[in-house]
Structure formats: structure tokens, C-alpha cells
Design a protein around this motif. Structure first.
Motif, PDB file in Angstrom:
ATOM      1  N   ILE A 147      46.801  74.147 -31.268  1.00 26.47           N
ATOM      2  CA  ILE A 147      46.139  73.453 -30.278  1.00 26.47           C
ATOM      3  C   ILE A 147      47.366  72.905 -29.390  1.00 26.47           C
ATOM      4  N   LYS A 196      45.225  76.328 -24.428  1.00 26.85           N
ATOM      5  CA  LYS A 196      46.707  76.585 -23.998  1.00 26.85           C
ATOM      6  C   LYS A 196      47.725  76.183 -25.290  1.00 26.85           C
ATOM      7  N   THR A 197      48.151  76.686 -26.112  1.00 28.05           N
ATOM      8  CA  THR A 197      48.766  76.194 -27.069  1.00 28.05           C
ATOM      9  C   THR A 197      50.218  76.113 -27.038  1.00 28.05           C
ATOM     10  N   PRO A 218      42.729  72.478 -23.550  1.00 33.87           N
ATOM     11  CA  PRO A 218      42.427  73.031 -24.595  1.00 33.87           C
ATOM     12  C   PRO A 218      42.295  74.643 -24.463  1.00 33.87           C
ATOM     13  N   GLU A 245      39.347  74.222 -32.410  1.00 33.24           N
ATOM     14  CA  GLU A 245      40.282  74.603 -31.567  1.00 33.24           C
ATOM     15  C   GLU A 245      39.968  73.761 -30.154  1.00 33.24           C
ATOM     16  N   ASN A 246      38.976  73.488 -30.029  1.00 32.52           N
ATOM     17  CA  ASN A 246      38.600  72.728 -28.524  1.00 32.52           C
ATOM     18  C   ASN A 246      39.247  71.199 -28.753  1.00 32.52           C
ATOM     19  N   ALA A 247      40.448  71.256 -28.794  1.00 33.85           N
ATOM     20  CA  ALA A 247      41.069  69.812 -29.217  1.00 33.85           C
ATOM     21  C   ALA A 247      42.468  69.847 -28.515  1.00 33.85           C
TER      22      ALA A 247
END
Lengths: 308, 385
Positions: free
Chosen positions: A62, B202-203, B200, A37-39
Motif C-alpha cells: 500500500i 499506487k504502491t 490507493p 489493499e484499499n488503504a
């Protein structure tokens, strides 16, 4: 290969807008499982512009910055710079483009970013034509293939551009070819890429059922045959010189096994198929020599039981 | 304490970017812009400026890097000229459409062919409809000040802004420039804190596909932001004056109180026109000057207010829209049209490709306008045939 170790987390939601059997959609699903997720991603004009959803929807867990066709590599560069200045220093920034945006219009920016060794991962999901606009040839389209701009009367008459050798010539830290039909290998390489600093290039083989004129339920079968026939070998190149072939089928199948399942090749006659076979053999031979040069032997190339 | 430095227009821009604390600079060399980013690259390498400098392979990529760095929430800067700006064109739309407050210094240079490295306004005016704000400056001090002001307004309306200065006339000519105290600049221009930025966790999809049922609203909002910028340029320009002693507006008037005749200028020729007006005033002529400073958003109300009730107006264009007229001539005419009583407007084209525009040229233009009765719409000044 005995134990499956593909992460269970899904960072690509169902409800995206890909066609059935889309290699590109599966590729993103696998890539995100490996990256986490850190992307942050940037996507230029390509099928994924649509697949990810319109302004009211978003199919990925993401953030994605949508960018112009030829700018995937530089867009990722700018995102990385901006995020670094804001303190997000360990975020993986990647570009996600099709073969048109990579082999053709985007190559200047890719070459620039590769030469500067920007700290980004560049993914090309290669379905061998401009699929989003209705199947026009790109320089990734293989010799002999039908597309709407290389019709059956005048099929593609140039071999596929060797993008991997072009990138390897930039001496980038890491380059790998992956295939959606080999998810373990795919995940392993993306995870490896994630841990490396500098410009990383991942070339994904991603079948397109409508573009290749085949039923959507044989997508994976065809993708697997591409590697088993030697059409799309799986290998890594480190620092532009160390070549490692990751998998060789115990018995190399003839290319006709791969070609015959796809409508885009059905007009080919025997001698044309023979010509393709010859090109595939030559390419594989060159690759084997490079592997041997790096490792001193061909003996350690895996031939897993699983794929026999 | 502020300091005074003798700087070229180019270096005034570099200092403007420095005191604005830009965070990402991405650029490609092009004459006559190059010195702007040469000095910035040195400032970054020396650690005087805390920024990332991306040495890209083209202007298209320079603007692309600024676009995504700005989307990631950083203050982004680049500079270019002529063919370089044209190569950026696609990404200029991207910057504006994505509502990113990037500042670009554009050194006005004529477009090729034939090759030219000298000043004219066709390069920047070709980008007039991309959604970028455009400020045209008259001096190196104004160039320096305008970079700071550009960020101040851009970051409130989420639109990018171009600061435009003349090749060589300003870019390579040295003038004293007052560099303000950094703390005071920081007070005027606080760090950029965007409403939305890519990061990162925040979608969302930024700039995704918009179907016909959503696209038009994005464009409506851009226009509203431009309209808001009109007020902000006045407000922030005034505040700038209170803090630094130099007040800026959308336009500038010179000897306009009782002027029956007006000369309209944009850019460095304004200084030359001022001298001509002083001469003419000494001879008892009732002539004044209107300098357009901000041309996008276009200051319709201001222009009407200033030109209303005058007898005749001469517009100087260092540009041409082929098959139409000089571009500022078109803009002035379109601003005046809704008025019931309009002054007669004449369009003069001069100085293309860096040809000199002299005090005598402005005096000639003045007499030509004053004595003219016909309706001719393009008057070429100094064409050798």
C-alpha cells in the motif's frame, strides 16, 4: 477460536528492514491482512521509517506517506481529506506510529484528531521506549525498566502513561488493545475498527528484542506472558464508556514470569517486583470493574482452552 | 463578468483562495490572520466553496494537514502570522522537501517578545531558506491576484508558495478589489493534476529515508525548480495581464528611466515610497523606485539589470538579521557584487513592530543617501534612545 481465520494474503513483503523478532513488523503484517489493499498509511519518525525501506525500496503493498514525528494523526487527517476530495471515499486511512510519537510528542495532534472524531485509524505499536534512536525512555516505558536514559543505577521511576484512558476520555467510537501474540484477537479487532466511522485507536503490544535485552526467538513468548500476567490486558472501549475485556487467562501468572525473561528488568530486587505486581493488580482490578459496569457480570470474559 | 468589492487585505486573500477552488483548508486562528479563514470557513459551510475545512489545534497541525492533503493530490491552502508561522517551521520544510504546491497567506507580523501584533518582515524572512517561494504584495488587489498566480506557478514547479502581506496596513484596510469571473480564473488556473499523488493502489513510499547517495539530488532538483520559477513568474504574470488586465513580474520599476538614485522597497511601504518619489521628482531630483515582489526565487538578473549604472541605492528593510544587516540590503548587495561597476548601497532599517513609515521618512532617506560619503552599513531610521 477453533478455526483459524487469518487472511492468507501478504501485504508486507519479506525483505523489510526490521530486526529479528520485531513485534512492530509482525504487527504491520497482521494489521494489513485485516485492512486489505484499499488503504493508505502515514508513518512518522519511528522504527517503521526504516523498516519500510529507503527511497529506492518499499516493503508494503500500500502507499505510505512519511511524515514528521509529531504529525501522524493530523497527517492521516489531511490524507483522508485530500482523498475524499478526489473521490476516494471508502479508502481506509491510517496512522502508524511508535510509542514515542504517540504517548509523547504526537499527543497534541492525536488529541485534536480524536476530539474532532476524524475518520481515521490510529495504530500505536508500543515497544515501550524510543527504539529507533537506541532505547531511550518514553512515557510508555514501564516503572523499573532499564533504558539508556534510565540506566540501571537510576531505572525508570514513573509508571507507564495510561494512553488508553486518555483516548477513552475523548469518547472516541472505538479503542482496542491488541497483542502480536494473539493474532486472532488482533485481526478481529482491526476488522471491526475498519467498519466503524470516526476516530479509532488501536494500541498494539509489540516486543523489541534488542530494546528489551532478550533473545529474538522468545518475542512471542514474552508478548503472550504480558497478557497472561495482566501486564497488558486485552480489551475494547466503545464510545469511551463501554468496556469489554476480551480475554483473561484461567490462572493469572505472577509478573515475575514476564519480567525475568528480559534483561531490562534484571536489576530489580524482590520488593521492586512486588511493587510492580501491586500496580498490575490494581490496574486489572479497575478494568474488571469497568467491564462489570458495562456488562453487569464478569462471567462472560473468554478464557479460551487454547491459551491454557 | 467580474465584480468589484471593497475588501480588506484578509478578505481579498479569502476570495483569492475561493476563486482558486482550493479543496482542503486547514487553519488555526491568529491575529491578524484570522479573518482570512473565518470567511473561508463560512464559504465552505455555505456550500459556496466545495472544500473540506479542518479546524486544527495548532499551526503545526494546520501545515501538516495541508502537506498530506496536497500529497493526496488536493489543492491545499492555509494562512498564518508570526508565531504561527514559526510553529509551522518544521512542516514548511516538509512541504517544500516533499515538493507540494501548497499556498500559504502570511500576514507579516513582528515576532515576540515583546508581544506585538503589528507588521514587520522578520517572521516570513526567518522562513526564507525553507524552500518556499515568497511573493510580497503592495495592495489588496495584488494580494487577491497573487493567490491565483501562486498556485499557477507552484503547481508547475512543485514548490509551495507564500503570499505575504502587511499586518493591518493591508490585512485590515479596505480597498476596492476586482474579483474576476470564475470561468476565466478556471481557464487560467485549471484543476490541480499532480504528476504523483498518494492514492490507493499506487504502491510507493513518499518521503522515505534517503541515504547519502540519493539525498543530494533531491536538493539539487529543488534548486533547479526555483530557477525555473523565475521564468514562470514572468511568463504567467504576463499571461495574467493579458487575461485580467494586471501584469505582474518579479520586480516593479517606478520612475526609473533616468534615475541616478534608487529606493528599494518590499511590501506595503512601496505605496508610501511612490508618493515620496513623486514629491522628489517635482523638485527635480532624479530618483526612482525598485519594488521587489518575488524574493524567493530571488530575481538576480532583473535586479542587476535595473540597478546597473545607477549612482546610489537605498534599501528599506522592515526587518533585521541580528548580527548582520537588514535582509533585503544583504540580498541586493549580493546581487550586485558580480558587476564590475556597482552603485553604492545603503541599508535603512525602519518600521519594526508596525512603527509608521511616512512619506517624509522616504524623503529623508533619499537626502541622507544622496549626501552620504561614509561606509556605514546599518542606518536606523527613527529609533528613540
Amino acid at each position: 477460536m477453533k478455526n483459524w481465520n487469518i487472511p492468507q494474503d501478504e501485504l508486507l513483503y519479506s525483505g523489510h528492514a526490521a530486526c529479528q523478532g520485531c513485534g512492530g513488523a509482525l504487527a504491520m503484517r497482521l494489521a494489513l491482512k485485516a485492512i486489505g489493499e484499499n488503504a493508505v498509511a502515514t508513518i512518522p519518525a519511528c522504527c517503521w521509517t526504516i523498516i519500510s525501506g529507503d527511497v529506492l525500496y518499499h516493503a508494503l503493498k500500500i502507499p505510505v506517506f512519511h511524515t514528521a514525528f509529531e504529525t501522524a494523526a493530523i497527517s492521516a487527517t489531511g490524507l483522508k481529506a485530500g482523498l475524499t476530495m478526489r473521490g476516494f471515499k471508502d479508502t481506509t486511512v491510517f496512522a502508524w506510529a511508535g510509542d514515542g510519537g504517540t504517548f509523547d510528542i504526537g499527543i497534541q495532534a492525536i488529541s485534536g484528531a480524536a476530539e474532532r472524531n476524524e475518520d481515521i485509524i490510529y495504530f500505536v505499536y508500543d515497544n515501550e521506549a524510543y527504539m529507533n534512536t537506541g532505547i531511550q525512555r518514553s512515557s510508555a516505558t514501564p516503572w523499573g525498566a532499564w533504558t539508556t536514559t534510565t540506566p540501571v543505577k537510576h531505572p525508570e521511576d514513573k509508571p507507564k502513561k495510561n494512553i488508553d484512558e486518555i483516548l477513552a476520555a475523548h469518547k472516541i467510537p472505538y479503542l482496542a488493545t491488541v497483542n502480536v501474540a494473539y493474532p486472532e484477537d488482533f485481526i478481529r479487532k482491526v476488522k471491526k475498527a475498519k467498519e466503524i466511522k470516526g476516530f479509532r485507536f488501536i494500541h498494539i503490544f509489540a516486543p523489541c528484542p534488542p530494546g528489551w535485552k532478550m533473545p529474538s526467538d522468545i518475542s512471542i513468548q514474552v508478548a503472550r506472558l504480558a497478557t497472561q500476567t495482566g501486564v497488558f490486558p486485552l480489551y475494547e472501549v466503545e464510545n469511551g464508556k463501554n468496556y469489554t475485556i476480551n480475554y483473561l487467562p484461567p490462572k493469572k501468572l505472577p509478573v515475575i514470569e514476564y519480567l525475568k525473561l528480559q534483561g531490562r528488568f534484571k536489576h530489580l530486587n524482590e520488593s521492586q517486583v512486588e511493587y510492580i505486581q501491586q500496580m498490575v493488580d490494581e490496574n486489572l482490578e479497575t478494568l474488571l470493574k469497568k467491564h462489570e459496569l458495562t456488562h453487569g457480570t464478569l462471567e462472560n470474559i473468554p478464557r479460551p482452552e487454547f491459551y491454557k | 463578468m467580474s465584480i468589484k468589492k471593497v475588501l480588506t487585505g484578509n478578505h481579498a486573500i479569502s476570495y483569492g483562495a475561493m476563486v482558486s477552488r482550493v479543496q482542503v483548508i486547514s487553519a488555526y486562528p491568529i491575529t491578524p490572520q484570522t479573518q482570512v479563514v473565518e470567511l473561508l470557513s463560512e464559504m465552505v459551510a455555505d456550500g459556496i466553496l466545495d472544500a473540506i475545512f479542518v479546524n486544527v489545534e495548532s499551526e503545526h497541525s494546520a501545515m501538516s494537514a495541508c502537506v498530506s492533503a496536497s500529497a493526496a493530490g488536493a489543492r491545499a491552502f492555509t494562512a498564518t502570522s508570526a508565531q504561527g508561522l514559526a510553529l509551522m517551521h518544521e512542516m514548511l520544510h516538509w512541504a517544500a522537501g516533499a515538493r507540494l504546491p501548497i499556498v500559504l497567506a502570511e500576514i507579516n507580523r513582528a515576532m515576540a517578545p515583546p508581544w506585538s501584533i503589528w507588521t514587520d518582515q522578520n517572521d516570513s524572512l526567518s522562513q526564507r531558506d525553507t524552500g518556499w517561494m515568497q511573493i510580497y504584495v503592495e495592495s489588496n488587489q495584488e494580494a487577491f491576484d497573487s493567490v491565483i498566480l501562486a498556485y499557477k506557478v507552484a503547481e508547475q514547479v512543485y514548490l509551495p508558495c507564500m503570499v505575504v502581506l502587511d499586518a493591518f496596513v493591508l490585512s485590515h484596510t479596505s480597498e476596492p478589489v476586482e474579483i474576476y469571473d470564475q470561468e476565466k480564473v478556471d481557464e487560467f488556473l485549471p484543476p490541480y493534476k499532480p504528476m504523483v499523488a498518494i492514492e490507493p493502489g499506487k504502491t510507493f513510499g513518499y518521503g522515505a529515508l534517503a541515504a547519502p547517495d540519493t539525498y543530494m539530488e533531491f536538493r539539487y532538483k529543488m534548486q533547479k525548480a526555483m530557477e525555473k520559477a523565475i521564468t514562470l513568474f514572468e511568463k504567467e504574470g504576463k499571461l495574467f495581464g493579458e487575461m485580467f488586465g494586471r501584469t505582474y513580474g518579479l520586480v516593479e520599476e517606478y520612475m526609473m528611466d533616468d534615475a541616478d538614485y534608487v529606493i528599494v522597497t518590499v511590501g506595503a511601504t512601496t505605496s508610501t515610497a511612490r508618493v515620496a518619489i513623486q514629491e522628489l521628482r517635482k523638485q527635480g531630483e532624479k530618483v526612482g523606485l525598485l519594488k521587489l515582489r518575488v524574493i524567493r526565487p530571488f530575481p538576480f538578473d532583473k535586479v542587476r539589470e535595473v540597478l546597473k549604472g545607477r549612482k546610489k541605492v537605498a534599501v528599506l528593510d522592515r526587518n533585521i538579521s541580528f548580527g548582520h544587516h537588514g535582509i533585503f540590503y544583504q540580498e541586493i548587495k549580493s546581487a550586485l557584487y558580480p558587476l564590475k561597476e556597482r552603485p553604492q548601497v545603503y541599508g535603512y532599517i525602519a518600521g519594526l513592530g508596525g512603527r509608521d513609515i511616512t512619506v517624509k521618512d522616504f524623503i529623508d532617506i533619499y537626502h541622507d543617501m544622496k549626501n552620504r560619503e561614509d561606509m556605514v552599513e546599518i542606518i536606523w531610521k527613527g529609533v528613540k534612545l
